[in-house]
Design a protein around this motif. Structure first.
Motif: not given
Length: 475
Positions: A393-398, A443-447, A449-457
């Motif tokens: 719900h958070t990785a992509f932003e418009v 996409y993934a526009w965070r310092d 963006p995800c946990q270890l090897k657990a990004c959405p794509v």
């Protein structure tokens, strides 16, 4: 020592007595060659014949002058591929500092034909002909060398990259490290390169941890002396310092440095190093969890000259290892220094195999959007390949804008666009949180963006993460 193999020709040079004759002989089971040159201005230089990968060889230099005959021998010389490794502290980290360090150190004796060399940390206000000092002369891998301390002797990423290359290519690899922690790209760039980005004059300086880094000082002392070498390519792990210094110019300074290094190594080697030699780099990992700063996301984007992928039209013959999914909050050396260097080196090696060696069927880029299109209240993202997707719900932003479509304007509002559906290479997002026109998607526009090897794509086999991006949306 490892010298560059055929089809390129290795260059040797040294000091001697003016007007003396120097004969360089290569002695080995496979091949024997000899070249004689005259010493001019106390320097001699020889371009060897193309040599097939292998060895060992003995290199003999014989100087004949009015003062007599002098002989110098270099033993156990191999011919293979020579790679230069540059950057800042994440390149400096040693095998002692990575995950599974004991296992990595115990394997070193299996790779006697991967050799390492390290330039000492030096600065200069002028371009130097020779290295002021050498930290590590050409040597075989050992636990004492590769695990001798923290941020010292030799780089884990450089070593692992060379080791993985050897496992794939099965010929000798020479690794030359020239890096320094906390340094900005400007210090590694020539004045010529910086002029391309309007930075050469007046003189600029970057302050970090009590150290001051002037423009060009590391180019002068730690890169320029290496230009006579024939190299296969280079890898680079740097950019953290430029999140604080000329961040907005990195999309110019980094590509300009690559172009300039290529030109300089080509000229310095007498045309032996390719003018477009392959250049690999690591896209920045993470720093501060839950940070709202755009510094790391912006720098990641600028590392690609604002294309989001490599190679690209501005950065040809490059390859990139995405590492934003390798955050390491528990790293003893701070979260800015993640310990998962095996993954970094593996991803770099995939790029080298595909770009530098032209291996077919080697996937190295990870998924990237081919088309981003608005359809009603949904955005359809069509990727370049099949993808493995975990709903987020958070990785992509418009970017919501009713007046402009310049999505790089920081004043625009970015709202979450949840993943609602996926197929083999398509991700569908909801835009119901955007009350205005949908201008862009990121996409993934965070310092972090995800946990270890657990990004959405990821790629379909979950081997390669998708790179972050900020792109316009088509209607």
């Amino acid at each position: 020592m490892v010298l560059q193999r055929a089809p390129e020709r290795a260059v040797l040079w040294g000091y001697g007595t003016d007007a003396a004759k120097v004969t360089i002989t290569v002695l080995g089971i496979q091949q024997n060659t000899s070249h004689t040159v005259t010493v001019e201005k106390r320097i001699w230089r020889v371009t060897l014949d193309p040599m097939k990968p292998g060895g060992p060889y003995l290199l003999r230099a014989v100087q004949q002058s009015a003062e007599g005959v002098q002989v110098r021998n270099l033993t156990d010389v191999l011919f293979g591929d020579v790679w230069l490794c540059g950057g800042q502290s994440n390149m400096e980290m040693t095998l002692l500092q990575v995950m599974n360090a004991s296992e990595e150190l115990s394997d070193l004796t299996k790779y006697p034909t991967v050799r390492v060399f390290t330039a000492a940390l030096e600065m200069s206000d002028m371009e130097l002909t020779d290295l002021p000092r050498v930290e590590l002369v050409w040597t075989l891998p050992s636990a004492g060398v590769l695990g001798g301390g923290n941020f010292t002797h030799f780089s884990a990423v450089c070593w692992l990259f060379g080791r993985y290359l050897y496992e794939s290519r099965r010929h000798p690899v020479g690794l030359v490290e020239s890096c320094w922690g906390g340094t900005p790209v400007e210090a590694w760039s020539s004045e010529r390169a910086l002029q391309m980005c309007g930075l050469a004059k007046p003189k600029h300086s970057f302050q970090n941890a009590g150290a001051s880094w002037d423009n060009t000082v590391l180019w002068n002392a730690m890169i320029h002396p290496l230009l006579n070498m024939t190299i296969k390519g280079a890898i680079w792990y740097q950019g953290e310092s430029n999140t604080e210094y000329h961040q907005d110019l990195y999309n110019c300074t980094f590509p300009a440095m690559i172009d300039d290094w290529r030109m300089a190594f080509h000229q310095g080697s007498g045309g032996q190093t390719s003018p477009v030699f392959p250049f690999g780099f690591v896209q920045l990992s993470t720093y501060i969890k839950r940070s709202l700063s755009d510094a790391f996301p912006n720098l990641r984007w600028h590392q690609t000259a604002d294309y989001g992928f490599a190679p690209n039209p501005r950065m040809k013959n490059t390859f990139m290892a995405v590492s934003l999914d390798l955050g390491d909050e528990a790293s003893p050396w701070g979260s800015i220094h993640p310990r998962y260097k095996q993954d970094v080196a593996h991803r770099l090696t995939l790029g080298a195999r595909a770009v530098a060696y032209g291996e077919k069927g080697v996937s190295f880029q990870g998924p990237f959007p081919q088309d981003i299109r608005l359809q009603g209240e949904y955005i359809n993202i069509t990727y370049s390949e099949k993808v493995s997707v975990t709903k987020s719900h958070t990785a992509f932003e418009v970017c919501c804008s009713s007046s402009q479509r310049d999505h790089r304007n920081a004043s625009f509002a970015w709202v979450r666009a949840p993943i609602v559906e996926t197929s083999s290479n398509v991700v569908v997002l909801s835009t119901d949180k955007c009350s205005d026109e949908v201008a862009a998607l990121r996409y993934a526009w965070r310092d972090w963006p995800c946990q270890l090897k657990a990004c959405p794509v990821y790629s379909a086999d979950h081997a390669l993460p998708a790179a972050p991006f900020m792109l316009p949306v088509k209607s």
